[in-house]
Design a protein around this motif. Structure first.
Motif, short mmCIF file in Angstrom:
data_model
loop_
_atom_site.label_atom_id
_atom_site.label_comp_id
_atom_site.label_asym_id
_atom_site.label_seq_id
_atom_site.Cartn_x
_atom_site.Cartn_y
_atom_site.Cartn_z
N VAL A 51 0.85 -1.18 0.00
CA VAL A 51 0.00 0.00 0.00
C VAL A 51 0.89 1.23 0.00
O VAL A 51 1.92 1.26 0.67
CB VAL A 51 -0.93 0.01 1.24
N MET A 52 0.49 2.26 -0.74
CA MET A 52 1.24 3.51 -0.80
C MET A 52 0.39 4.66 -0.26
O MET A 52 -0.82 4.66 -0.44
CB MET A 52 1.64 3.82 -2.25
N ARG A 53 1.05 5.60 0.39
CA ARG A 53 0.39 6.82 0.83
C ARG A 53 1.06 8.00 0.15
O ARG A 53 2.29 8.14 0.19
CB ARG A 53 0.45 6.99 2.34
N LEU A 54 0.25 8.86 -0.48
CA LEU A 54 0.75 10.05 -1.16
C LEU A 54 0.38 11.28 -0.36
O LEU A 54 -0.69 11.33 0.26
CB LEU A 54 0.14 10.17 -2.57
N ARG A 55 1.27 12.27 -0.41
CA ARG A 55 0.96 13.55 0.21
C ARG A 55 1.29 14.67 -0.78
O ARG A 55 2.32 14.65 -1.43
CB ARG A 55 1.80 13.76 1.48
N PRO A 64 -4.81 1.73 -2.43
CA PRO A 64 -5.06 0.38 -1.92
C PRO A 64 -4.63 -0.68 -2.93
O PRO A 64 -4.25 -0.37 -4.07
CB PRO A 64 -6.57 0.37 -1.75
N PRO A 65 -4.69 -1.96 -2.54
CA PRO A 65 -4.49 -3.03 -3.52
C PRO A 65 -5.49 -2.88 -4.67
O PRO A 65 -6.64 -2.50 -4.45
CB PRO A 65 -4.78 -4.30 -2.71
N ASP A 66 -5.05 -3.15 -5.88
CA ASP A 66 -5.87 -3.00 -7.08
C ASP A 66 -6.27 -1.55 -7.32
O ASP A 66 -7.31 -1.26 -7.91
CB ASP A 66 -7.13 -3.89 -7.03
N GLY A 67 -5.45 -0.61 -6.85
CA GLY A 67 -5.67 0.81 -7.12
C GLY A 67 -4.39 1.43 -7.63
O GLY A 67 -3.30 0.86 -7.51
N PHE A 214 -10.22 5.40 7.94
CA PHE A 214 -10.32 4.38 6.91
C PHE A 214 -9.04 4.27 6.09
O PHE A 214 -8.69 3.18 5.64
CB PHE A 214 -11.52 4.66 6.00
N GLN A 215 -8.34 5.37 5.89
CA GLN A 215 -7.04 5.28 5.23
C GLN A 215 -6.08 4.42 6.05
O GLN A 215 -5.43 3.51 5.51
CB GLN A 215 -6.44 6.67 5.03
N SER A 216 -6.01 4.70 7.33
CA SER A 216 -5.13 3.93 8.20
C SER A 216 -5.58 2.48 8.30
O SER A 216 -4.75 1.55 8.29
CB SER A 216 -5.11 4.57 9.60
N ALA A 217 -6.89 2.26 8.37
CA ALA A 217 -7.43 0.89 8.45
C ALA A 217 -7.09 0.10 7.19
O ALA A 217 -6.77 -1.09 7.26
CB ALA A 217 -8.93 0.94 8.67
N LEU A 218 -7.17 0.77 6.05
CA LEU A 218 -6.86 0.10 4.78
C LEU A 218 -5.42 -0.38 4.76
O LEU A 218 -5.12 -1.50 4.32
CB LEU A 218 -7.12 1.08 3.64
N GLU A 219 -4.52 0.44 5.28
CA GLU A 219 -3.12 0.04 5.35
C GLU A 219 -2.95 -1.18 6.26
O GLU A 219 -2.24 -2.13 5.91
CB GLU A 219 -2.28 1.20 5.85
#
Length: 263
Positions: A51-55, A64-67, A214-219
């Motif tokens: 998973v990647m986080r962009l700022r 997310p996966p598949d994104g 939800f961002q954190s939960a997704l990670e």
């Protein structure tokens, strides 16, 4: 124009090629961060794993996966990795994607687009205009135009009082403090904070905090943390309440995210 025949891992080598779409493959370890930078070309940032986080200056995004992240040319952004990330980056001549909105977004990567990205990565970098690589690139262009955008961004505030609140919530999404509790942190009343959230971020405090959670939960889910643990860590009193809220906001159940990670 420069021409490269081997697949470099230096983004600079991909910015001025005659090919309209090229693929760079690169792997990163968990926790690796790429500092703010920008590219001359449009970038489609896709990870086979992780998973990647962009700022950016005004937004935070999770991929997310598949994104994949669609990043217009000239947009300064940083990237952090959550889990080992096996990245495939498309560098795209802006003229090759004429109908896509020129703003940063996170989009779905259906199975066909995934296979096309991987297939182009197996072709020579300097493919010819009538080659298999050229045909794959044209299909990629069409599939990007058809991809659906995902609402996975968190806007960031300009107001210095909100910046204090938002920074702490980004660091600890499970924090249960209400606006009354946060007023002591930033020196503004709960009513003022509520007004600033609507004015600066276009949503309520509750809505903004939910997106962060939800961002954190997704990670966490993508790293194999059980749903019951993720729910508790992100401020939900039961897994069922978390699952219902997550599915409504993200368009998919937590179990689907886990399945994508395991596939």
């Amino acid at each position: 124009m420069s021409t490269i025949t081997s697949r470099s891992t230096n983004p600079v080598d991909y910015q001025n090629l005659p090919q309209p779409i090229v693929v760079m493959a690169k792997s990163f370890s968990d926790g690796f961060s790429i500092p703010p930078h920008q590219h001359e070309r449009v970038q489609l940032l896709y990870a086979i794993n992780g998973v990647m986080r962009l700022r950016t200056k005004r937004d935070a995004w999770v991929v997310p996966p598949d994104g994949a992240a669609y990043i217009p040319a000239g947009i300064s952004h940083s990237v952090s990795m959550h889990g080992a990330v096996d990245m495939r980056t498309l560098y795209i001549d802006p003229l090759a994607i004429r109908t896509r909105p020129q703003k940063l977004s996170v989009m779905t990567v259906p199975g066909l687009l995934k296979e096309l990205i991987l297939a182009l990565g197996e072709e020579p970098v300097a493919y010819g205009p009538d080659s298999r690589g050229s045909l794959i690139a044209k299909l990629i262009e069409q599939e990007i135009d058809r991809a659906q955008a995902l609402s996975l961004h968190v806007p960031l505030p300009r107001d210095i009082r909100l910046q204090k609140v938002c920074a702490e919530l980004l660091a600890d999404p499970s924090d249960r403090r209400t606006l009354d509790g946060w007023s002591a942190v930033c020196g503004a009343s709960a009513r003022t904070l509520a007004r600033l959230f609507e004015r600066d971020l276009g949503m309520s405090f509750i809505q903004w905090r939910q997106r962060v959670r939800f961002q954190s939960a997704l990670e966490s889910l993508s790293q194999g943390v059980p749903v019951s643990v993720v729910a508790k860590l992100h401020g939900y009193r039961s897994p069922s309440a978390f699952t219902a809220a997550f599915g409504k906001a993200m368009g998919q159940a937590p179990s689907k995210v886990v399945a994508q990670t395991e596939s």
